[in-house]
Design a protein around this motif. Structure first.
Motif, PDB file in Angstrom:
ATOM      1  N   ILE A  88       0.831  -1.220   0.000  1.00 39.13           N
ATOM      2  CA  ILE A  88       0.000   0.000   0.000  1.00 39.13           C
ATOM      3  C   ILE A  88       0.858   1.260   0.000  1.00 39.13           C
ATOM      4  CG2 ILE A  88      -1.884  -1.201   1.187  1.00 39.13           C
ATOM      5  CD1 ILE A  88      -1.072   0.287   3.737  1.00 39.13           C
ATOM      6  N   GLY A  89       2.179   1.118  -0.054  1.00 39.72           N
ATOM      7  CA  GLY A  89       3.057   2.283  -0.132  1.00 39.72           C
ATOM      8  C   GLY A  89       3.343   2.958   1.189  1.00 39.72           C
ATOM      9  N   ALA A  90       3.161   2.232   2.309  1.00 42.38           N
ATOM     10  CA  ALA A  90       3.472   2.816   3.622  1.00 42.38           C
ATOM     11  C   ALA A  90       4.977   2.996   3.768  1.00 42.38           C
ATOM     12  CB  ALA A  90       2.931   1.922   4.724  1.00 42.38           C
ATOM     13  N   LYS A  91       5.375   4.067   4.440  1.00 41.65           N
ATOM     14  CA  LYS A  91       6.800   4.368   4.604  1.00 41.65           C
ATOM     15  C   LYS A  91       7.133   4.650   6.059  1.00 41.65           C
ATOM     16  CE  LYS A  91       7.953   6.117  -0.018  1.00 41.65           C
ATOM     17  NZ  LYS A  91       6.784   5.472  -0.655  1.00 41.65           N
ATOM     18  N   MET A  92       8.327   4.211   6.416  1.00 41.39           N
ATOM     19  CA  MET A  92       8.864   4.489   7.755  1.00 41.39           C
ATOM     20  C   MET A  92      10.073   5.404   7.605  1.00 41.39           C
ATOM     21  SD  MET A  92      10.623   1.822  10.439  1.00 41.39           S
ATOM     22  CE  MET A  92      11.733   2.405  11.713  1.00 41.39           C
ATOM     23  N   TYR A  93       9.999   6.607   8.191  1.00 39.94           N
ATOM     24  CA  TYR A  93      11.081   7.584   8.139  1.00 39.94           C
ATOM     25  C   TYR A  93      11.887   7.507   9.437  1.00 39.94           C
ATOM     26  CZ  TYR A  93       8.429   9.586   4.246  1.00 39.94           C
ATOM     27  OH  TYR A  93       7.758   9.772   3.051  1.00 39.94           O
ATOM     28  N   GLY A  94      13.215   7.501   9.282  1.00 43.90           N
ATOM     29  CA  GLY A  94      14.050   7.409  10.471  1.00 43.90           C
ATOM     30  C   GLY A  94      15.428   7.986  10.250  1.00 43.90           C
ATOM     31  N   ALA A  95      16.274   7.851  11.286  1.00 44.20           N
ATOM     32  CA  ALA A  95      17.665   8.313  11.228  1.00 44.20           C
ATOM     33  C   ALA A  95      18.560   7.200  11.741  1.00 44.20           C
ATOM     34  CB  ALA A  95      17.845   9.575  12.064  1.00 44.20           C
ATOM     35  N   PHE A  96      19.761   7.140  11.238  1.00 43.14           N
ATOM     36  CA  PHE A  96      20.637   6.004  11.533  1.00 43.14           C
ATOM     37  C   PHE A  96      21.030   5.921  12.999  1.00 43.14           C
ATOM     38  CE2 PHE A  96      23.313   9.529  10.223  1.00 43.14           C
ATOM     39  CZ  PHE A  96      24.323   9.544  11.163  1.00 43.14           C
ATOM     40  N   TRP A  97      20.986   7.056  13.728  1.00 43.19           N
ATOM     41  CA  TRP A  97      21.356   7.040  15.143  1.00 43.19           C
ATOM     42  C   TRP A  97      20.158   6.796  16.062  1.00 43.19           C
ATOM     43  CZ3 TRP A  97      20.971  11.699  12.451  1.00 43.19           C
ATOM     44  CH2 TRP A  97      19.981  12.569  12.904  1.00 43.19           C
ATOM     45  N   CYS A  98      18.975   6.710  15.501  1.00 45.62           N
ATOM     46  CA  CYS A  98      17.736   6.620  16.289  1.00 45.62           C
ATOM     47  C   CYS A  98      17.575   5.205  16.857  1.00 45.62           C
ATOM     48  CB  CYS A  98      16.541   6.991  15.414  1.00 45.62           C
ATOM     49  SG  CYS A  98      14.943   6.679  16.192  1.00 45.62           S
ATOM     50  N   SER A  99      17.603   5.100  18.189  1.00 44.94           N
ATOM     51  CA  SER A  99      17.482   3.789  18.829  1.00 44.94           C
ATOM     52  C   SER A  99      16.077   3.209  18.668  1.00 44.94           C
ATOM     53  CB  SER A  99      17.836   3.893  20.310  1.00 44.94           C
ATOM     54  OG  SER A  99      16.966   4.802  20.979  1.00 44.94           O
ATOM     55  N   HIS A 100      15.067   4.078  18.663  1.00 48.77           N
ATOM     56  CA  HIS A 100      13.694   3.589  18.510  1.00 48.77           C
ATOM     57  C   HIS A 100      13.449   3.065  17.084  1.00 48.77           C
ATOM     58  CE1 HIS A 100      12.530   4.902  22.463  1.00 48.77           C
ATOM     59  NE2 HIS A 100      13.000   6.108  22.224  1.00 48.77           N
ATOM     60  N   CYS A 101      14.151   3.651  16.123  1.00 54.66           N
ATOM     61  CA  CYS A 101      14.038   3.134  14.749  1.00 54.66           C
ATOM     62  C   CYS A 101      14.586   1.710  14.676  1.00 54.66           C
ATOM     63  CB  CYS A 101      14.794   4.037  13.777  1.00 54.66           C
ATOM     64  SG  CYS A 101      14.212   5.751  13.753  1.00 54.66           S
ATOM     65  N   LEU A 102      15.709   1.483  15.350  1.00 54.36           N
ATOM     66  CA  LEU A 102      16.291   0.137  15.372  1.00 54.36           C
ATOM     67  C   LEU A 102      15.360  -0.840  16.087  1.00 54.36           C
ATOM     68  CD1 LEU A 102      18.612  -1.822  14.863  1.00 54.36           C
ATOM     69  CD2 LEU A 102      19.678  -0.999  16.988  1.00 54.36           C
ATOM     70  N   GLU A 103      14.775  -0.405  17.195  1.00 58.12           N
ATOM     71  CA  GLU A 103      13.842  -1.280  17.921  1.00 58.12           C
ATOM     72  C   GLU A 103      12.626  -1.619  17.070  1.00 58.12           C
ATOM     73  OE1 GLU A 103      12.967   0.810  21.483  1.00 58.12           O
ATOM     74  OE2 GLU A 103      14.973   0.561  22.334  1.00 58.12           O
ATOM     75  N   GLN A 104      12.166  -0.677  16.255  1.00 61.50           N
ATOM     76  CA  GLN A 104      11.045  -0.950  15.363  1.00 61.50           C
ATOM     77  C   GLN A 104      11.420  -2.008  14.332  1.00 61.50           C
ATOM     78  OE1 GLN A 104       7.523   1.216  14.948  1.00 61.50           O
ATOM     79  NE2 GLN A 104       7.601  -0.995  14.985  1.00 61.50           N
ATOM     80  N   LYS A 105      12.631  -1.916  13.794  1.00 55.71           N
ATOM     81  CA  LYS A 105      13.089  -2.917  12.829  1.00 55.71           C
ATOM     82  C   LYS A 105      13.268  -4.287  13.489  1.00 55.71           C
ATOM     83  CE  LYS A 105      15.618   0.448   9.968  1.00 55.71           C
ATOM     84  NZ  LYS A 105      16.959   0.851   9.465  1.00 55.71           N
ATOM     85  N   GLN A 106      13.788  -4.282  14.699  1.00 55.95           N
ATOM     86  CA  GLN A 106      13.954  -5.538  15.422  1.00 55.95           C
ATOM     87  C   GLN A 106      12.601  -6.188  15.702  1.00 55.95           C
ATOM     88  OE1 GLN A 106      16.700  -7.014  15.783  1.00 55.95           O
ATOM     89  NE2 GLN A 106      18.367  -5.758  16.574  1.00 55.95           N
ATOM     90  N   MET A 107      11.572  -5.375  15.880  1.00 54.73           N
ATOM     91  CA  MET A 107      10.242  -5.911  16.104  1.00 54.73           C
ATOM     92  C   MET A 107       9.764  -6.692  14.878  1.00 54.73           C
ATOM     93  SD  MET A 107       6.728  -3.863  17.104  1.00 54.73           S
ATOM     94  CE  MET A 107       7.554  -3.051  18.470  1.00 54.73           C
ATOM     95  N   PHE A 108      10.092  -6.201  13.687  1.00 49.42           N
ATOM     96  CA  PHE A 108       9.725  -6.904  12.452  1.00 49.42           C
ATOM     97  C   PHE A 108      10.624  -8.121  12.214  1.00 49.42           C
ATOM     98  CE2 PHE A 108       7.410  -3.045  11.408  1.00 49.42           C
ATOM     99  CZ  PHE A 108       6.322  -3.539  10.707  1.00 49.42           C
ATOM    100  N   GLY A 109      11.887  -8.033  12.572  1.00 49.01           N
ATOM    101  CA  GLY A 109      12.818  -9.116  12.287  1.00 49.01           C
ATOM    102  C   GLY A 109      13.556  -8.893  10.977  1.00 49.01           C
ATOM    103  N   ARG A 110      14.671  -9.622  10.799  1.00 48.92           N
ATOM    104  CA  ARG A 110      15.532  -9.359   9.648  1.00 48.92           C
ATOM    105  C   ARG A 110      14.867  -9.708   8.319  1.00 48.92           C
ATOM    106  NH1 ARG A 110      18.086 -13.493  12.510  1.00 48.92           N
ATOM    107  NH2 ARG A 110      17.870 -15.582  11.590  1.00 48.92           N
ATOM    108  N   GLU A 111      14.016 -10.745   8.267  1.00 48.19           N
ATOM    109  CA  GLU A 111      13.362 -11.105   7.004  1.00 48.19           C
ATOM    110  C   GLU A 111      12.288 -10.082   6.636  1.00 48.19           C
ATOM    111  OE1 GLU A 111      15.011 -14.666   9.007  1.00 48.19           O
ATOM    112  OE2 GLU A 111      13.458 -13.206   9.593  1.00 48.19           O
ATOM    113  N   ALA A 112      11.443  -9.723   7.599  1.00 48.38           N
ATOM    114  CA  ALA A 112      10.345  -8.792   7.320  1.00 48.38           C
ATOM    115  C   ALA A 112      10.848  -7.373   7.115  1.00 48.38           C
ATOM    116  CB  ALA A 112       9.333  -8.830   8.454  1.00 48.38           C
ATOM    117  N   ALA A 113      11.952  -7.000   7.782  1.00 49.12           N
ATOM    118  CA  ALA A 113      12.462  -5.637   7.661  1.00 49.12           C
ATOM    119  C   ALA A 113      12.854  -5.307   6.229  1.00 49.12           C
ATOM    120  CB  ALA A 113      13.658  -5.448   8.593  1.00 49.12           C
TER     121      ALA A 113
END
Length: 357
Positions: free
Chosen positions: A267-292
């Motif tokens: 559906i074209g959803a986007k996640m905006y983040g910054a490389f130093w953002c710890s919460h962005c990393l936690e969001q990716k970890q929630m999805f996992g390496r395959e889903a990310a």
């Protein structure tokens, strides 16, 4: 002579007075002059005194109820700020059920300290004093002052709390645009309620006399906070220079995470983040390496961060103000999001993945 005998008739006197005349003979009434008779008056009970006593009793009951409200609201504020103080002392993140992880951006900022002291600790002390004074005034057991002085102490504390809350709301609205902090708003609401509750038992004339004192207290609080933040020396944006880096996602994706990530991509959803953002990393970890890999992630600082650099055009066009930020079907979600919230915003059917208990 018979007309003088009628002096004992009650029709000639007010009903609110009772008179007692000593027995006297008709010969002693006139002997060339009128004989003056002693008269005793017996007034009725003083109804004004009874009314004043009832009014004083009613006012006392109202004051006790007000002091109990002080104790209850102060206890709520004490528990909230106590929880935040514990998190601050243990370097833990708060649970932000409404705003995701964005409230931690405020709670962990430089504005969370006043002259080096954690702000929640100051709030805990203030709420504790209000609760303790409320209990003692309700029981008429304040040890060092009478009730009027206790009310003045409460007025000073609540005025300081309300002034500080107003100042922090201004800071949040100007320095943390787009960020929501439920704990900050709850604390501000409690402070304002206590402030207005203080005036319940004050008369208008008394309130007018205390306006100047309250303005002085509020001015001192704002001046102290401004001085604290102006003299603090946090690491400013002009001094920071970060080279871009990437942290690999290490968790394994669940079937729900994979399906949701594919749906968000479709559906074209986007996640905006910054490389130093710890919460962005936690969001990716929630999805996992395959889903990310299916999540459309937009890095807002692909060339690193240093003085004078601006966000990537895609982030600037989307008016991103914090990380992470999701844009799903023209809906903006700030902070780290749970799968349930992402599914709701994107129209994903999550019921089939929820196991019945």
């Amino acid at each position: 002579m018979a007309s003088f005998v009628s002096l004992s008739s009650p029709s000639l006197f007010l009903r609110t007075r009772h008179y007692s005349l000593p027995p006297v003979s008709s010969e002693s009434i006139f002997k060339g002059r009128l004989l003056m008779l002693p008269v005793k008056c017996y007034p009725e009970p003083n109804k004004d005194a009874e009314l004043e006593s009832e009014t004083r009793t009613s006012s006392s009951s109202s004051s006790v109820a007000t002091y109990r409200w002080f104790a209850a609201l102060g206890a709520l504020g004490f528990m909230e700020t106590g929880y935040l103080t514990y998190l601050k002392l243990t370097n833990s993140d708060a649970v932000c059920p409404i705003s995701g992880g964005s409230c931690n951006d405020i709670l962990n900022s430089d504005y969370a300290f006043v002259f080096g002291v954690p702000l929640p600790l100051i709030g805990m002390v203030a709420y504790g004093l209000v609760a303790a004074l409320g209990l003692q005034l309700a029981d008429r057991s304040i040890p060092f002052a009478d009730e009027s002085n206790g009310q003045l102490i409460l007025l000073g504390i609540t005025t300081s709390m309300a002034a500080a809350s107003a100042y922090f709301l201004y800071i949040i609205s100007t320095k943390f645009t787009g960020t929501f902090c439920s704990y900050c708003l709850i604390s501000a609401l409690l402070s304002f309620c206590l402030f207005f509750l203080t005036f319940k038992d004050f008369r208008l004339q008394e309130m007018q006399k205390m306006v100047a004192v309250q303005l002085c207290i509020a001015g001192l609080v704002v001046a102290a906070l401004s001085t604290s933040y102006s003299t603090a020396q946090p690491i400013g944006s002009d001094e920071v220079e970060l080279a871009p880096f990437r942290i690999e996602v290490t968790t394994k994706s669940s079937p729900l995470a994979l399906s949701l990530a594919r749906h968000l991509h479709s559906i074209g959803a986007k996640m905006y983040g910054a490389f130093w953002c710890s919460h962005c990393l936690e969001q990716k970890q929630m999805f996992g390496r395959e889903a990310a890999k299916f999540v459309d992630y937009v890095e807002c600082f692909p060339d690193g961060y240093r003085k004078g650099i601006t966000m990537a055009k895609a982030c600037a066009d989307a008016k991103i103000e914090g990380f992470p930020t999701w844009v799903i079907n023209d809906q903006v979600l700030t902070g780290e999001q749970e799968f349930l919230e992402l599914a709701r915003a994107s129209g994903f059917d999550i019921d089939s993945f929820i196991q019945p208990k």
